[in-house]
Design an enzyme around this catalytic site. Structure first.
Site, PDB file in Angstrom:
ATOM      1  N   HIS A 188      -3.149  -9.280   3.609  1.00 16.22           N
ATOM      2  CA  HIS A 188      -4.570  -9.426   3.889  1.00 16.22           C
ATOM      3  C   HIS A 188      -4.780 -10.391   5.049  1.00 16.22           C
ATOM      4  O   HIS A 188      -4.180 -11.466   5.074  1.00 16.22           O
ATOM      5  CB  HIS A 188      -5.311  -9.976   2.663  1.00 16.22           C
ATOM      6  CG  HIS A 188      -5.475  -8.974   1.566  1.00 16.22           C
ATOM      7  ND1 HIS A 188      -5.709  -9.320   0.256  1.00 16.22           N
ATOM      8  CD2 HIS A 188      -5.446  -7.608   1.583  1.00 16.22           C
ATOM      9  CE1 HIS A 188      -5.811  -8.229  -0.477  1.00 16.22           C
ATOM     10  NE2 HIS A 188      -5.656  -7.188   0.309  1.00 16.22           N
ATOM     11  N   HIS A 191      -2.757   2.399  -5.822  1.00 19.21           N
ATOM     12  CA  HIS A 191      -3.556   1.195  -5.559  1.00 19.21           C
ATOM     13  C   HIS A 191      -3.717   0.373  -6.831  1.00 19.21           C
ATOM     14  O   HIS A 191      -3.836  -0.850  -6.778  1.00 19.21           O
ATOM     15  CB  HIS A 191      -4.917   1.592  -4.994  1.00 19.21           C
ATOM     16  CG  HIS A 191      -5.417   0.631  -3.958  1.00 19.21           C
ATOM     17  ND1 HIS A 191      -4.708   0.341  -2.807  1.00 19.21           N
ATOM     18  CD2 HIS A 191      -6.543  -0.123  -3.904  1.00 19.21           C
ATOM     19  CE1 HIS A 191      -5.387  -0.542  -2.090  1.00 19.21           C
ATOM     20  NE2 HIS A 191      -6.495  -0.836  -2.726  1.00 19.21           N
ATOM     21  N   ARG A 211       0.857  -1.176   0.000  1.00 21.68           N
ATOM     22  CA  ARG A 211       0.000   0.000   0.000  1.00 21.68           C
ATOM     23  C   ARG A 211       0.899   1.233   0.000  1.00 21.68           C
ATOM     24  O   ARG A 211       1.994   1.214   0.583  1.00 21.68           O
ATOM     25  CB  ARG A 211      -0.907   0.027   1.234  1.00 21.68           C
ATOM     26  CG  ARG A 211      -1.819  -1.192   1.370  1.00 21.68           C
ATOM     27  CD  ARG A 211      -2.575  -1.148   2.696  1.00 21.68           C
ATOM     28  NE  ARG A 211      -3.463  -2.300   2.851  1.00 21.68           N
ATOM     29  CZ  ARG A 211      -3.115  -3.439   3.441  1.00 21.68           C
ATOM     30  NH1 ARG A 211      -1.885  -3.586   3.938  1.00 21.68           N
ATOM     31  NH2 ARG A 211      -3.968  -4.429   3.548  1.00 21.68           N
ATOM     32  N   TYR A 259      -9.322 -10.781  -6.436  1.00 21.26           N
ATOM     33  CA  TYR A 259      -8.401 -10.751  -7.574  1.00 21.26           C
ATOM     34  C   TYR A 259      -8.605 -11.951  -8.487  1.00 21.26           C
ATOM     35  O   TYR A 259      -8.238 -11.901  -9.655  1.00 21.26           O
ATOM     36  CB  TYR A 259      -6.953 -10.710  -7.077  1.00 21.26           C
ATOM     37  CG  TYR A 259      -6.636  -9.434  -6.360  1.00 21.26           C
ATOM     38  CD1 TYR A 259      -6.415  -8.251  -7.050  1.00 21.26           C
ATOM     39  CD2 TYR A 259      -6.589  -9.391  -4.968  1.00 21.26           C
ATOM     40  CE1 TYR A 259      -6.146  -7.066  -6.386  1.00 21.26           C
ATOM     41  CE2 TYR A 259      -6.320  -8.217  -4.298  1.00 21.26           C
ATOM     42  CZ  TYR A 259      -6.104  -7.059  -5.020  1.00 21.26           C
ATOM     43  OH  TYR A 259      -5.849  -5.894  -4.351  1.00 21.26           O
ATOM     44  N   LYS A 267      -1.711  -2.923   8.275  1.00 18.45           N
ATOM     45  CA  LYS A 267      -2.812  -2.508   9.134  1.00 18.45           C
ATOM     46  C   LYS A 267      -2.689  -3.195  10.492  1.00 18.45           C
ATOM     47  O   LYS A 267      -2.337  -4.363  10.574  1.00 18.45           O
ATOM     48  CB  LYS A 267      -4.149  -2.845   8.475  1.00 18.45           C
ATOM     49  CG  LYS A 267      -4.416  -2.022   7.210  1.00 18.45           C
ATOM     50  CD  LYS A 267      -5.780  -2.328   6.629  1.00 18.45           C
ATOM     51  CE  LYS A 267      -6.062  -1.443   5.411  1.00 18.45           C
ATOM     52  NZ  LYS A 267      -7.379  -1.715   4.816  1.00 18.45           N
ATOM     53  N   ARG A 275      -0.873  -1.867  -6.978  1.00 25.24           N
ATOM     54  CA  ARG A 275      -1.080  -2.981  -6.032  1.00 25.24           C
ATOM     55  C   ARG A 275      -1.987  -4.042  -6.656  1.00 25.24           C
ATOM     56  O   ARG A 275      -1.724  -5.240  -6.588  1.00 25.24           O
ATOM     57  CB  ARG A 275      -1.679  -2.436  -4.738  1.00 25.24           C
ATOM     58  CG  ARG A 275      -1.982  -3.486  -3.659  1.00 25.24           C
ATOM     59  CD  ARG A 275      -2.349  -2.751  -2.376  1.00 25.24           C
ATOM     60  NE  ARG A 275      -3.050  -3.579  -1.409  1.00 25.24           N
ATOM     61  CZ  ARG A 275      -2.458  -4.358  -0.499  1.00 25.24           C
ATOM     62  NH1 ARG A 275      -1.146  -4.442  -0.466  1.00 25.24           N
ATOM     63  NH2 ARG A 275      -3.174  -5.043   0.364  1.00 25.24           N
TER      64      ARG A 275
END
Length: 309
Positions: free
Chosen positions: A270, A244, A143, A279, A167, A247
Site C-alpha cells: 500500500h 482478495h 494480490r 484493517y 501497482k 489477502r
C-alpha cells in the site's frame, strides 16, 4: 476521440505501469462516456454540461462505488488530455464523487483458512498447484494479479522470499515462510510435467511463469478465482471465498497477532497508510467481540451490573 483513448491507454501501460486489469477497466469507463457523447464526438464537446448529464445518468443504474470508479477513470483521462495540451479546463471540476459507505473487508477465521488450505485433494487434477497458490496468497498477502505475474526467477527459494511487482510496477520483497515453501516445492514436479506436455504437443515451452494452466501457459486471474471459490464451498465456508479474501485474512491475522501497522502496509504494497488502516477496523471489531465474550466486567454488565438478570 477514439484516437485520444488509444493514446491514453498506451500512456497508462507504458508510463504509469498500471496492471492490465486496471487498464481494461479505465478503457471501458472512458469508452462508455464516449458512447454517451453520441460518438463520433470531438474533445471540444466534452464540456462540464455533458459530463454532468453523464454523471446523472450513472445514478440510475449504478452503485455509489461504481460511479466513483467511473468518475475516477474520467478524471485520469481528462488529466492526461490536459497534460497533452488537448484540454484547457477539467470538465469534472466541481463534480464530487458520490458518498459511499465505509467498506469493512470480509476475512476468514484462522480455522476457515486452515480448512480451505486442506481442501485440495489428490483427486483434483492440479491439487499441488492449487494448494501452493492458496498457501502463497495467504502467506504473502499478494494480490491475485501479482501472483499470476510472478516468474520462477522472482522466487528466492533458499531465503523463502518473493519479489512482487505491485501497482505502478513498484517492487517489494515479501517473505513466505516454510509451509508455503514446502507447497511450492511439491508443485514443481506438476509444473515440469505441464511444460513437458506442452513441448510434446509442438509448442514452445513456457518456462518463465511460476503458475501454469492445463495448456502449460501462464495461469489467469479468473482461473484462480474459480478454483478458490470451489475449494471454499468444499470446505463448507459459509461466504464465497475469493483471493482478495485471503489477502484480507493475511492482514487481519497479522494485526491480531500484534504486527505493526506500517509493516503490514509494506507487505501489502500500500502506498498510503490510510489504505492499510481499514484493517484496524476489522481488528477492533474482533477484539470487541472477544472482550464481550470473555471479560468478567463485560459479562457482569449483561447481567445488570449486580449479577442479576
Amino acid at each position: 476521440m477514439i484516437h485520444y483513448i488509444d493514446q491514453f491507454v498506451s500512456w497508462l501501460c507504458l508510463e504509469k505501469g498500471y496492471s492490465p486489469h486496471t487498464i481494461d477497466g479505465y478503457r471501458r469507463d472512458v469508452e462508455e462516456f464516449y458512447r454517451f457523447c453520441e460518438a463520433p464526438a470531438h474533445v471540444d464537446a466534452m464540456g462540464s454540461a455533458v459530463v454532468k448529464r453523464f454523471t446523472a445518468s450513472l445514478y440510475r443504474v449504478n452503485s455509489g462505488a461504481t460511479i466513483a470508479r467511473k468518475l475516477s477513470a474520467l478524471r485520469t483521462f481528462f488529466r492526461y488530455l490536459s497534460r497533452e495540451g488537448v484540454l484547457n479546463a477539467d470538465p469534472l471540476a466541481g463534480i464530487a464523487n458520490p458518498k459511499t459507505g465505509k467498506h469493512i473487508p470480509h476475512f476468514l477465521t484462522v480455522d476457515e483458512v486452515f480448512a480451505l488450505l486442506e481442501a485440495p485433494k489428490p483427486k483434483d487434477t492440479f491439487h499441488l498447484r492449487d494448494k501452493a497458490i492458496m498457501e502463497m496468497l495467504y502467506a504473502t498477502g499478494m494480490r491475485v494479479s501479482e501472483l499470476v505475474a510472478t516468474n520462477v526467477a522472482d522466487y528466492e527459494r533458499a531465503a523463502e522470499v518473493v519479489r512482487v511487482k505491485g501497482k505502478g510496477q513498484k517492487e517489494r520483497v515479501v517473505p513466505y515462510g516454510r509451509t508455503a515453501a514446502e507447497a511450492l516445492g511439491y508443485y514443481q514436479a506438476e509444473r515440469q510435467a505441464l511444460i513437458v506436455a506442452r513441448v510434446s504437443r509442438g509448442y514452445e515451452a513456457e518456462r518463465a511463469a511460476m503458475f501454469l494452466n492445463s495448456r502449460g501457459t501462464r495461469l489467469s486471474v479468473r482461473s484462480i478465482e474459480r478454483a478458490i471459490r470451489m475449494y471454499g464451498e468444499r470446505a463448507s465456508i459459509e461466504v464465497p471465498v475469493t483471493p482478495h479474501g485471503l489477502r484480507h485474512s493475511f492482514a487481519t491475522h497479522l494485526l491480531e497477532m500484534g504486527a505493526d501497522l506500517r509493516m503490514v502496509q509494506e507487505l501489502l504494497g500500500h502506498v498510503s497508510l490510510s489504505t492499510t488502516q481499514k484493517y484496524t477496523h476489522v481488528n477492533i471489531d474482533h477484539l470487541t467481540l472477544v472482550y464481550d465474550k470473555a471479560h468478567p466486567k463485560a459479562q457482569l454488565s449483561k447481567l445488570g451490573g449486580d449479577g442479576t438478570e
